[in-house]
Enzyme design. Structure first.
Site, mmCIF file in Angstrom:
data_model
loop_
_atom_site.group_PDB
_atom_site.id
_atom_site.type_symbol
_atom_site.label_atom_id
_atom_site.label_comp_id
_atom_site.label_asym_id
_atom_site.label_seq_id
_atom_site.Cartn_x
_atom_site.Cartn_y
_atom_site.Cartn_z
ATOM 1 N N GLU A 198 0.816 -1.217 0.000
ATOM 2 C CA GLU A 198 0.000 0.000 0.000
ATOM 3 C C GLU A 198 0.847 1.263 0.000
ATOM 4 O O GLU A 198 0.474 2.271 -0.626
ATOM 5 C CB GLU A 198 -0.945 -0.001 1.200
ATOM 6 C CG GLU A 198 -1.891 -1.185 1.267
ATOM 7 C CD GLU A 198 -2.684 -1.381 -0.014
ATOM 8 O OE1 GLU A 198 -3.046 -0.388 -0.675
ATOM 9 O OE2 GLU A 198 -2.943 -2.554 -0.361
ATOM 10 N N HIS A 218 2.096 2.178 -3.330
ATOM 11 C CA HIS A 218 1.059 2.867 -4.097
ATOM 12 C C HIS A 218 1.087 4.381 -3.899
ATOM 13 O O HIS A 218 0.556 5.125 -4.741
ATOM 14 C CB HIS A 218 -0.324 2.374 -3.676
ATOM 15 C CG HIS A 218 -0.776 1.142 -4.378
ATOM 16 N ND1 HIS A 218 -0.686 0.964 -5.736
ATOM 17 C CD2 HIS A 218 -1.361 0.002 -3.893
ATOM 18 C CE1 HIS A 218 -1.193 -0.206 -6.069
ATOM 19 N NE2 HIS A 218 -1.605 -0.815 -4.966
#
Length: 903
Positions: free
Chosen positions: A349, A352
């Site tokens: 994550e 990202h």
């Protein structure tokens, strides 16, 4: 987004039902004829990209959110730029009750407007009472809407006695929370204000600018404007949270960041202390990613939120990243498996924040740029933080797994056109995550890590703050590295499905050694497939560890090895290439003989390639068992897991009852001594490789070998755990919890299963509850399995993924689950929505009989038009059944004979 749904068996995907009714904001004037005239000028409903006749440039969103209520209200102002005069435009909004909408022109004049939802996917139309001229304007909406009931959009969750609201907007669910241009290609700043109960705390993407009273017991919280973001990355959370200060992530000169980043952990009430351990990973991940990218963390702050009920694994909202609780709520005594998952998913994550948030795909056909890169980078970042936790073969393992899907006729390509709402969710699958990551691994190996890193930095720098496409990415890498040949090669992997198969032959002559390579498309038994070709970066190695790489751009090629003829050749060095290899029996025999001396990655790749070759009729079952026998004494944990997966499939689909004694004896002979040697208890300062191997050995011996000694020992440990109660000191190594509970289910103790039901009902810990569901799925008692299924109304919606996943993997449970699923389909459809049924046909993907295939077809085929995206998952499930039937017919007898003869 880190999807826990990328599995061969069905895993839950949840969304909210599109109700299909039109919601209109009525205005006093003009008359119906004028609105009809405007509607006639709108053009056809856009099922893919919205027309670029109007572009958003800024959002100002104000919400009133009380999680104890059924609805919320919103005021939405969107600054836009009209490219041409318009009487109508399209945008997005789903199940919104729009009370008022006007357009404010640059002059200050307002134009009356009418809002209509015109498609059940949330496409809406704005009609204008008069022509809106070219140039800037502001769209202003006042509306209310229901909180989501299926973990999508802005939804509510109960935890204990408290109520909370969370958002999950990817892929197209921001439109459930506010009128918007809900596409990744539109990036703008957002300024968010939330009015919420004074006792609640509010979290968003950016720091709070100020708080003030909003009257009626509400507090108004205004957040700083965001950097340009697409709608799917906006996040909100409201409730009586525990907020844990994670301190400052220090400045990082390597990334030109001179100010610290403030880190916080957010949990529901009373759970704050449980997030502290996970927060110890976060600064190390951020510093490592910054140093790799050479670019500072792009956002103003960083919050990690543990969400009690969540559809995905985690979501990369800029500066406010959400996770399932099991990924953040743990401690130093948790299992290594759970710690690895926390570190890995955080790495995914947080990657990202650069790949996806800083640089965003222009459209959903390039979502693989987000997810495949995050999958690829999560292993690299995790290994940098915990180098001994065995992350280095994660991408090889996932590549092997996705090849089993990519070989099917209905497999899609990585860069798949997305021409409608049904096709968006299908983009979030193993092809995107795992094949995409494997292709990146291959080209990094071909170019070299340093050169590839330079290309990544150039790409992120060039497109920072904006949008990009696959061709932007590949072109930038090729130009920066001065390797133009990779453009065609890269495109040959992302623009067509399938797995290349390199048939390799070692050739030794007086003038030197070489490897003959013939390229084909891998085809399992029973399938006739169109032939495709790739430009393949092939890297092979020899006993001297000499590594040779060559771009195979034709149907056949020769790779020179030099003057000395090696005893063997590894045709895919360290398994870094996205291709399979085959050999003649002489080649297999030489490689299998030397298997114990190969690296762990080469051992894993060898086993996977022999397994695939067996299923294509190019290797024997005896070869497969020979690999297991050769490396069993030293096999690493991931190779043991691969043994288990392959053998589990053979047991449940091919072997007969009379084969079980030989099958179980073979496994006990090769693996019981290893588990006995390392023991059931985790030792102080134990090597992580041993900790990771222990549960895999236990699973093999409990579930496949049905080893009495292992089952007894682990059942005793499980009874101790259940007797102690949840929250007590465990009586078994943390990593053996799942298998000890499964052992209890297989022990013959009729009361054990009922004790698991009591334990499930008495715990709110997601990791423990998922372990219990896993154990229950191993039951071979249909009546008990029905009792378990009767508990599903009491489970959180997000927990149903475990029921689907674990029951779908077991032959007895799968039958009961399928019967229950059909009987309860109307209730499940209401709970999960049509979008939540996306991968439901994969429930029966593990079957191997024509009756199951016919049942699957007759049940789902009539429902496909009402269930977005299920046409593809139904085809994949049926093709997996067909593949199994063909293999059983062609090689079943050989497999049985090999098992009986195995030593």
């Amino acid at each position: 987004m880190r999807s826990l749904a990328i599995l061969a068996s069905f895993v839950l995907v949840v969304s909210v039902a599109a109700c299909g009714k039109t919601n209109q904001a009525k205005t006093a004037a003009p008359g119906d004829a004028a609105w009809q005239e405007a509607a006639a000028q709108a053009g056809p409903i856009p099922m893919a990209m919205l027309p670029r006749v109007v572009t958003p440039t800024d959002y100002r969103l104000t919400f009133t959110i009380d999680p104890t209520q059924a609805r919320f209200t919103g005021h939405d102002e969107i600054d836009v730029k009209f490219a041409a005069p318009r009487r109508a435009i399209y945008l997005d909004g789903l199940d919104l009750h729009v009370q008022r909408v006007v357009v404010r022109l640059a002059s200050g004049q307002t134009v009356a407007a009418r809002y209509e939802q015109v498609h059940s996917s949330g496409i809406a139309r704005l009609l204008f009472a008069e022509i809106v001229p070219t140039g800037p304007a502001t769209l202003i909406f006042d509306y209310d809407a229901p909180f989501g009931q299926s973990l999508a959009g802005l939804y509510t969750v109960s935890d204990g006695s408290e109520q909370y609201a969370f958002t999950q907007f990817e892929s197209t669910d921001a439109r459930r929370a506010f009128p918007s241009f809900d596409e990744p290609g539109f990036k703008t700043p957002f300024t968010v204000t939330v009015n919420a109960p004074g006792a609640d705390k509010v979290i968003a993407n950016t720091p709070v600018t100020y708080d003030s009273s909003a009257g009626k017991g509400l507090t108004k919280t205004v957040f700083a404007p965001t950097r340009p973001l697409p709608t799917y990355l906006i996040a909100l959370a409201v409730g009586p949270f525990d907020i844990v200060d994670g301190g400052d992530i220090p400045a990082n000169p390597n990334a030109h960041r001179t100010v610290p980043i403030h880190l916080r952990g957010i949990t529901t009430k009373g759970k704050g202390d449980q997030i502290r351990y996970a927060l110890t990973f976060t600064p190390k991940i951020i510093l490592n990613l910054e140093s790799y990218f050479g670019i500072a963390y792009p956002f103003q702050k960083l919050d990690l939120l543990a969400v009690p009920d969540f559809a995905a694994g985690a979501m990369e909202n800029a500066g406010a990243v959400t996770f399932r609780e099991r990924l953040l709520l743990l401690n130093a005594n948790s299992s290594l498996d759970q710690k690895r998952a926390s570190l890995s998913v955080q790495s995914h994550e947080l990657t990202h924040q650069w790949f996806g948030d800083l640089v965003t795909p222009r459209w959903w056909d390039d979502i693989w740029l987000n997810e495949s890169f995050a999958n690829w980078m999560e292993s690299k970042a995790s290994a940098a933080v915990e180098p001994d936790w065995s992350f280095e073969r994660e991408r090889l393992e996932s590549a092997i797994r996705i090849m089993d899907v990519d070989e099917l006729p209905s497999a899609r390509q990585i860069h798949q056109p997305v021409n409608g709402p049904d096709e968006i969710e299908n983009s979030f699958d193993g092809i995107t995550y795992d094949k995409g990551a494997a292709v990146l691994t291959m080209f990094e190996s071909y170019l070299g890590p340093d050169l590839f890193n330079r290309g990544i930095h150039a790409y992120l720098t060039k497109f920072a703050g904006g949008n990009a496409t696959a061709y932007d990415f590949v072109g930038t890498i090729a130009q920066t590295t001065n390797h133009p040949e990779i453009v065609e090669a890269f495109n040959s992997f992302i623009n067509q499905p399938g797995v290349p198969d390199l048939q390799t032959t070692l050739q030794c002559a007086s003038n030197g050694a070489s490897v003959g390579v013939a390229q084909t498309m891998y085809v399992p038994l029973g399938r006739t497939a169109p032939q495709r070709s790739w430009k393949i970066p092939m890297c092979l190695s020899t006993p001297t560890n000499a590594r040779s790489c060559q771009l195979i751009d034709a149907g056949s090629a020769t790779v020179s090895l030099g003057a000395t003829c090696p005893f063997y050749v590894v045709p895919n060095a360290e398994g870094k290439g996205y291709y399979r290899y085959t050999m003649d029996e002489k080649g297999w025999a030489a490689l299998i003989k030397t298997a114990p001396t190969l690296s762990p990655a080469d051992q894993l790749a060898l086993f996977a390639n022999v397994d695939a070759a067996l299923h294509a009729g190019q290797a024997s079952a005896a070869d497969l068992l020979a690999v297991i026998s050769a490396v069993a004494p030293t096999a690493q944990w991931d190779l043991i897991a691969a043994f288990r997966d392959s053998l589990h499939n053979l047991r449940q689909k091919i072997l007969a009852n009379e084969d079980m004694n030989s099958y179980q004896a073979f496994l006990r002979t090769h693996f019981a001594p290893r588990l006995a040697a390392i023991g059931y208890a985790e030792l102080p300062n134990e090597a992580p490789a041993i900790t990771l191997a222990r549960p895999q050995l236990a699973a093999l011996l409990v579930e496949e070998a049905r080893d009495p000694a292992t089952i007894t020992a682990l059942t005793n440990a499980a009874n101790g755990t259940l007797n102690a109660g949840t929250g007590a000191e465990p009586t078994v190594a943390p990593d053996l919890l799942r298998e000890s509970l499964r052992a209890g289910m297989l022990s013959g103790d009729a009361t054990f299963g009922n004790r698991l039901i009591v334990a499930l009902q008495g715990s709110q810990d997601e990791y423990f509850r998922s372990s219990v569901i896993y154990a229950m799925a191993g039951s071979e008692d249909p009546a008990y399995l029905d009792k378990v299924l009767a508990l599903t109304p009491q489970m959180r919606t997000g927990e149903l993924r475990y029921v689907y996943q674990y029951m779908g993997a077991e032959p007895v449970a799968r039958v009961q689950f399928w019967t229950w699923f059909k009987a309860n389909y109307p209730a499940l459809l209401k709970r999960l929505s049509p979008f939540g049924m996306l991968r439901a046909p994969l429930i029966l993907a593990g079957a191997c009989d024509s009756g199951s295939r016919s049942d699957l077809e007759s049940f789902f085929r009539p429902k496909v038009p009402q269930l977005p995206g299920t046409q593809r998952s139904l085809a994949l499930a049926e093709e997996q059944i067909d593949r199994c039937i063909a293999f059983k017919q062609a090689r079943g007898a050989e497999v049985e004979s090999a098992i009986k003869a195995a030593k």
